[in-house]
Motif scaffolding. Structure first.
Motif, mmCIF file in Angstrom:
data_model
loop_
_atom_site.group_PDB
_atom_site.id
_atom_site.type_symbol
_atom_site.label_atom_id
_atom_site.label_comp_id
_atom_site.label_asym_id
_atom_site.label_seq_id
_atom_site.Cartn_x
_atom_site.Cartn_y
_atom_site.Cartn_z
ATOM 1 N N MET A 1 0.824 -1.191 0.000
ATOM 2 C CA MET A 1 0.000 0.000 0.000
ATOM 3 C C MET A 1 0.870 1.257 0.000
ATOM 4 N N GLY A 2 1.962 1.252 0.747
ATOM 5 C CA GLY A 2 2.838 2.406 0.805
ATOM 6 C C GLY A 2 3.439 2.742 -0.544
ATOM 7 N N ARG A 4 2.209 2.086 -3.502
ATOM 8 C CA ARG A 4 1.160 2.618 -4.387
ATOM 9 C C ARG A 4 0.918 4.102 -4.095
ATOM 10 N N ARG A 5 0.972 4.476 -2.829
ATOM 11 C CA ARG A 5 0.781 5.885 -2.459
ATOM 12 C C ARG A 5 1.923 6.743 -3.003
ATOM 13 N N ILE A 6 3.131 6.212 -2.972
ATOM 14 C CA ILE A 6 4.282 6.936 -3.527
ATOM 15 C C ILE A 6 4.092 7.131 -5.029
ATOM 16 N N ARG A 8 1.265 7.183 -6.704
ATOM 17 C CA ARG A 8 0.201 8.180 -6.935
ATOM 18 C C ARG A 8 0.718 9.599 -6.697
ATOM 19 N N PHE A 9 1.538 9.777 -5.663
ATOM 20 C CA PHE A 9 2.125 11.083 -5.388
ATOM 21 C C PHE A 9 3.003 11.518 -6.556
ATOM 22 N N SER A 12 0.870 12.527 -9.516
ATOM 23 C CA SER A 12 0.233 13.843 -9.353
ATOM 24 C C SER A 12 1.239 14.956 -9.637
#
Length: 149
Positions: A1-2, A4-6, A8-9, A12
């Motif tokens: 999960m971590g 995937r957040r990176i 997405r960041f 963006s």
């Protein structure tokens, strides 16, 4: 999960960067990939390593060539292969990508000591080696017909 957040960041930030230069996210992603990984410089490399569709990469590369942000050179040993590189015209975008990389690094490693970073990198190297071994084993099994591609 971590992770995937990176990702997405990063996406963006790349999207914002691309918008500043009139580029799509796919175009900006390709420029960032080539900037960060000059040794992987073919469309096939981008498709495989960034897991982008062949069609999207082909369209974006063609657009970047027309915008004079990329140039391509035919491989000397395999005329079917073209190597891609950033042009001088891409320098402002490259500078912005460098800023994106720095912002990601600051955010991801905020509050992490140099010793902890070294440990993370060492573990990452081991994981990469394990994955390379796994891929080699899978490729060997495919060659021997033990499993399907």
């Amino acid at each position: 999960m971590g992770m995937r957040r990176i990702v997405r960041f990063q996406e963006s930030l790349l999207k914002e960067t691309g918008q500043r230069f009139g580029l799509t996210l796919c175009e900006t992603t390709i420029l960032a990939f080539l900037y960060n990984n000059p040794e992987y410089d073919t469309a096939a490399d981008i498709v495989q390593l960034r897991m982008l569709s062949k069609g999207n990469v082909s369209s974006a590369v063609e657009s970047l060539l027309q915008k004079n942000l990329l140039e391509k050179h035919q491989d000397v040993s395999d005329r079917r292969v073209y190597h891609l590189s950033l042009t001088e015209t891409a320098a402002p975008v490259s500078d912005a990508i460098k800023e994106v990389n720095a912002a990601i690094e600051r955010k991801v490693f905020q509050g992490i000591s140099p010793e902890e970073r070294a440990m993370i990198e060492a573990v990452n190297v081991r994981i990469s080696r394990n994955m390379n071994t796994l891929n080699e084993t899978k490729n060997e099994a495919e060659r021997k017909g033990i499993c399907k591609k």
